[in-house]
Motif scaffolding. Structure first.
Motif, mmCIF file in Angstrom:
data_model
loop_
_atom_site.group_PDB
_atom_site.id
_atom_site.type_symbol
_atom_site.label_atom_id
_atom_site.label_comp_id
_atom_site.label_asym_id
_atom_site.label_seq_id
_atom_site.Cartn_x
_atom_site.Cartn_y
_atom_site.Cartn_z
ATOM 1 N N TYR A 14 0.856 -1.186 0.000
ATOM 2 C CA TYR A 14 0.000 0.000 0.000
ATOM 3 C C TYR A 14 0.887 1.229 0.000
ATOM 4 O O TYR A 14 2.021 1.185 0.479
ATOM 5 N N ALA A 20 2.189 -5.780 1.908
ATOM 6 C CA ALA A 20 1.007 -6.497 2.403
ATOM 7 C C ALA A 20 0.934 -7.897 1.813
ATOM 8 O O ALA A 20 0.322 -8.791 2.401
ATOM 9 N N PRO A 39 -4.185 -14.582 11.039
ATOM 10 C CA PRO A 39 -4.499 -13.496 11.968
ATOM 11 C C PRO A 39 -4.874 -12.222 11.231
ATOM 12 O O PRO A 39 -4.615 -12.093 10.026
ATOM 13 N N SER A 40 -5.467 -11.281 11.931
ATOM 14 C CA SER A 40 -5.783 -9.979 11.327
ATOM 15 C C SER A 40 -4.497 -9.344 10.820
ATOM 16 O O SER A 40 -3.463 -9.412 11.487
ATOM 17 N N GLY A 41 -4.569 -8.773 9.629
ATOM 18 C CA GLY A 41 -3.391 -8.115 9.056
ATOM 19 C C GLY A 41 -2.522 -9.052 8.243
ATOM 20 O O GLY A 41 -1.493 -8.637 7.697
ATOM 21 N N ALA A 42 -2.916 -10.319 8.123
ATOM 22 C CA ALA A 42 -2.097 -11.299 7.394
ATOM 23 C C ALA A 42 -2.100 -11.055 5.888
ATOM 24 O O ALA A 42 -1.220 -11.521 5.171
ATOM 25 N N GLY A 43 -3.126 -10.344 5.399
ATOM 26 C CA GLY A 43 -3.183 -10.047 3.965
ATOM 27 C C GLY A 43 -4.332 -10.726 3.234
ATOM 28 O O GLY A 43 -4.413 -10.667 2.007
ATOM 29 N N LYS A 44 -5.264 -11.311 3.971
ATOM 30 C CA LYS A 44 -6.356 -12.062 3.330
ATOM 31 C C LYS A 44 -7.208 -11.155 2.440
ATOM 32 O O LYS A 44 -7.457 -11.456 1.275
ATOM 33 N N THR A 45 -7.634 -10.028 3.013
ATOM 34 C CA THR A 45 -8.482 -9.117 2.226
ATOM 35 C C THR A 45 -7.714 -8.540 1.044
ATOM 36 O O THR A 45 -8.230 -8.467 -0.082
ATOM 37 N N THR A 46 -6.479 -8.155 1.283
ATOM 38 C CA THR A 46 -5.657 -7.589 0.197
ATOM 39 C C THR A 46 -5.524 -8.603 -0.937
ATOM 40 O O THR A 46 -5.624 -8.260 -2.123
HETATM 41 P P1 ADP Z 1 -6.427 -9.354 6.771
HETATM 42 O O1 ADP Z 1 -7.559 -9.344 5.789
HETATM 43 O O2 ADP Z 1 -5.713 -10.662 6.831
HETATM 44 O O3 ADP Z 1 -6.836 -8.875 8.134
HETATM 45 P P2 ADP Z 1 -5.441 -7.061 5.277
HETATM 46 O O4 ADP Z 1 -5.303 -7.497 3.872
HETATM 47 O O5 ADP Z 1 -6.648 -6.249 5.648
HETATM 48 O O6 ADP Z 1 -5.310 -8.321 6.253
HETATM 49 O O7 ADP Z 1 -4.155 -6.207 5.681
HETATM 50 C C1 ADP Z 1 -2.838 -6.608 5.315
HETATM 51 C C2 ADP Z 1 -1.867 -5.493 5.679
HETATM 52 O O8 ADP Z 1 -2.115 -4.353 4.858
HETATM 53 C C3 ADP Z 1 -1.991 -4.995 7.130
HETATM 54 O O9 ADP Z 1 -0.698 -4.694 7.587
HETATM 55 C C4 ADP Z 1 -2.834 -3.763 7.001
HETATM 56 O O10 ADP Z 1 -2.536 -2.856 8.039
HETATM 57 C C5 ADP Z 1 -2.405 -3.212 5.657
HETATM 58 N N1 ADP Z 1 -3.480 -2.460 5.007
HETATM 59 C C6 ADP Z 1 -4.733 -2.904 4.729
HETATM 60 N N2 ADP Z 1 -5.446 -1.958 4.085
HETATM 61 C C7 ADP Z 1 -4.632 -0.875 3.973
HETATM 62 C C8 ADP Z 1 -4.784 0.426 3.386
HETATM 63 N N3 ADP Z 1 -5.918 0.807 2.788
HETATM 64 N N4 ADP Z 1 -3.711 1.263 3.450
HETATM 65 C C9 ADP Z 1 -2.552 0.892 4.019
HETATM 66 N N5 ADP Z 1 -2.332 -0.320 4.573
HETATM 67 C C10 ADP Z 1 -3.366 -1.195 4.551
#
Ligand code: ADP
Length: 240
Positions: A14, A20, A39-46
């Motif tokens: 990002y 990420a 865990p949260s922040g692992a990158g699943k959504t990304t």
């Molecule tokens: P998960 O879905 O596993 O909880 P995310 O994909 O949401 O993980 O996040 C992966 C990493 O990217 C985390 O470190 C998060 O803080 C970062 N991140 C997520 N969205 C953003 C964003 N819009 N801008 C900057 N960093 C982001």
């Protein structure tokens, strides 16, 4: 067996952020059901947002139905094959009525009025949404909104359905229905959830993500009981 989606050395950062996703590769075959945990922040959504073109990788590439994403005519062509439901359901719903929300995808695909009407009716009935079909989806309860978003994705009959924490906000009855539906449907599914019971009911294969990488890729039944591996990532295994 051909792949519905393939990620090749996917990396993403990002703006102003830490990496990420790091060199992530994964192939999902037609009709395969894959759990995505971590865990949260692992990158699943990304990762999920890359799979239908919402985010573009810093390096690496995605293939949809054996063609690079960039070679598809446009992003709509990708999204008719790959439907994604968001973790934050409010980010997804935007139409003025529940009926329109579910009809939006099928209409965009150019289906006949009759097919659109039948499809919307089927999903309204399935998720007990008939009584609220004329209401704005933003005015519904969290669980009803979640049902609308799921119905809107499923109505498009995608080849890959990607679900980010789909059971959040659902009541027991709709959670059970969703599990039954996902078990029975003959398409590929990727589903992220912190609920390992949900993952174990719906999927046969499961990947564990940590710090933007895939750190385990195993039969679900093995991974959800693997105390040592899950503990390393702050997660709790299901006791045998
Ligand atoms: P998960 O879905 O596993 O909880 P995310 O994909 O949401 O993980 O996040 C992966 C990493 O990217 C985390 O470190 C998060 O803080 C970062 N991140 C997520 N969205 C953003 C964003 N819009 N801008 C900057 N960093 C982001």
């Amino acid at each position: 067996m051909s792949c519905v989606i393939r990620a090749l050395n996917l990396s993403f950062r990002y703006q102003n952020g830490e990496p990420a996703l790091s060199e992530l590769s994964l192939a999902v075959h037609q009709h395969e059901k894959v759990g995505v945990i971590g865990p949260s922040g692992a990158g699943k959504t990304t990762f999920f947002w890359h799979l239908n073109g919402l985010l573009k990788p810093t390096s690496g590439c995605i293939e949809v139905l054996d063609r690079p994403l960039s070679e598809h005519k446009n992003v709509n062509e990708v999204r008719r094959h790959v439907a994604l439901t968001f973790q934050q359901v409010n980010d997804q719903i935007f139409c003025s009525s529940v009926w329109e929300e579910i009809a939006f995808g099928p209409k965009n695909l150019g289906w006949s009025k009759q097919k659109v009407d039948e499809t919307v009716e089927r999903w309204l009935t399935y998720f007990n949404l008939k009584d609220v079909s004329h209401r704005p989806p933003h005015h519904l309860s969290g669980g009803q909104k979640r049902s609308v978003a799921l119905a809107a994705a499923m109505a498009m009959e995608p080849q890959l359905l990607i679900l980010d924490e789909p059971a959040n906000d659902l009541d027991h009855r709709n959670r059970r229905k969703l599990i039954t539906y996902l078990k029975d449907i003959q398409i590929a599914i990727m589903v992220a959830s912190h609920d390992l019971y949900f993952i174990s009911e719906v999927t046969k294969r499961c990947i564990l993500m940590g710090s933007g990488r895939i750190v385990a890729d195993k039969p679900t039944v093995e991974l959800i009981h693997d105390e040592d591996t899950l503990r390393q990532y702050g997660m709790e295994a299901i006791k045998m």
